[in-house]
Design a protein around this motif. Structure first.
Motif, PDB file in Angstrom:
ATOM      1  N   ALA A  20      99.702   7.356   1.148  1.00 17.07           N
ATOM      2  CA  ALA A  20      98.349   6.844   1.346  1.00 17.07           C
ATOM      3  C   ALA A  20      97.447   7.629   0.411  1.00 17.07           C
ATOM      4  CB  ALA A  20      97.903   7.021   2.790  1.00 17.07           C
ATOM      5  N   THR A  21      96.748   6.912  -0.444  1.00 12.70           N
ATOM      6  CA  THR A  21      95.781   7.552  -1.324  1.00 12.70           C
ATOM      7  C   THR A  21      94.405   7.337  -0.710  1.00 12.70           C
ATOM      8  OG1 THR A  21      97.185   7.120  -3.229  1.00 12.70           O
ATOM      9  CG2 THR A  21      94.871   7.637  -3.672  1.00 12.70           C
ATOM     10  N   VAL A  22      93.715   8.429  -0.445  1.00 10.18           N
ATOM     11  CA  VAL A  22      92.390   8.400   0.169  1.00 10.18           C
ATOM     12  C   VAL A  22      91.369   8.441  -0.960  1.00 10.18           C
ATOM     13  CG1 VAL A  22      90.854   9.519   1.824  1.00 10.18           C
ATOM     14  CG2 VAL A  22      93.350   9.621   2.153  1.00 10.18           C
ATOM     15  N   ALA A  23      90.736   7.293  -1.209  1.00 14.27           N
ATOM     16  CA  ALA A  23      89.878   7.126  -2.379  1.00 14.27           C
ATOM     17  C   ALA A  23      88.741   8.139  -2.430  1.00 14.27           C
ATOM     18  CB  ALA A  23      89.322   5.697  -2.414  1.00 14.27           C
ATOM     19  N   VAL A  24      88.030   8.342  -1.339  1.00 10.55           N
ATOM     20  CA  VAL A  24      86.852   9.214  -1.328  1.00 10.55           C
ATOM     21  C   VAL A  24      87.207  10.636  -1.751  1.00 10.55           C
ATOM     22  CG1 VAL A  24      85.123  10.276   0.192  1.00 10.55           C
ATOM     23  CG2 VAL A  24      85.620   7.844   0.376  1.00 10.55           C
ATOM     24  N   LEU A  25      88.379  11.118  -1.336  1.00  5.64           N
ATOM     25  CA  LEU A  25      88.771  12.501  -1.618  1.00  5.64           C
ATOM     26  C   LEU A  25      89.673  12.638  -2.832  1.00  5.64           C
ATOM     27  CD1 LEU A  25      89.573  13.704   2.017  1.00  5.64           C
ATOM     28  CD2 LEU A  25      87.465  14.046   0.715  1.00  5.64           C
ATOM     29  N   HIS A  26      90.098  11.528  -3.410  1.00  3.43           N
ATOM     30  CA  HIS A  26      91.098  11.570  -4.485  1.00  3.43           C
ATOM     31  C   HIS A  26      92.308  12.378  -4.003  1.00  3.43           C
ATOM     32  CE1 HIS A  26      88.094   9.864  -7.117  1.00  3.43           C
ATOM     33  NE2 HIS A  26      87.268  10.815  -6.721  1.00  3.43           N
ATOM     34  N   ALA A  27      92.735  12.110  -2.784  1.00  4.42           N
ATOM     35  CA  ALA A  27      93.822  12.845  -2.144  1.00  4.42           C
ATOM     36  C   ALA A  27      94.958  11.900  -1.803  1.00  4.42           C
ATOM     37  CB  ALA A  27      93.321  13.523  -0.873  1.00  4.42           C
TER      38      ALA A  27
END
Length: 132
Positions: free
Chosen positions: A104-111
């Motif tokens: 899962a790529t979390v867009a807001v955190l670039h994580a």
């Protein structure tokens, strides 16, 4: 009531139930399982609930580094910040799966979070990988 009308009425009830149950978790896709775990994890971190965040991790991820899971979750909270974690939970994620593994790529955190399927549940194998 004739059997034809009874079958028609039953068909309408079944169709209505299927529409109402579209988001109820029956027959969930891997993407929705990963999305749910990601959401639970991020919201737990944002609220300071380290125990709940640790529950979203595999046993290896919880016990892996020698320090306690709760201490690692507090370090993530301190590094990322509660408001950023909340924004991430409210924001969009991109999910990819391949068999029993996923990300899962979390867009807001670039994580990126990596996952492994454990029975019917998707658990996080890597608690947080922040890209620069």
């Amino acid at each position: 009531m004739s059997s034809t009308r009874a079958r028609t009425a039953l068909g309408a009830v079944v169709a209505a139930g299927a529409i109402l149950c579209a988001g109820c978790g029956v027959g969930t896709t891997p993407d929705s399982g990963i999305a749910k775990t990601t959401d639970t994890y991020l919201r737990a971190l944002a609220s300071g609930d380290e125990a709940k965040a640790c529950e979203q991790l595999t046993g290896e991820a919880r016990d892996g580094t020698g320090s306690s899971c709760a201490a690692r979750m507090r370090a993530i909270e301190a590094q990322v910040g509660s408001s950023n974690l909340q924004r991430a939970a409210d924001g969009s994620i991109s999910v990819e799966t391949a068999g029993q593994k996923g990300t899962a790529t979390v867009a807001v955190l670039h994580a990126t979070l990596t996952f492994k399927k454990d029975g019917l549940t998707w658990l996080i194998t890597d608690g947080f990988a922040l890209s620069s």
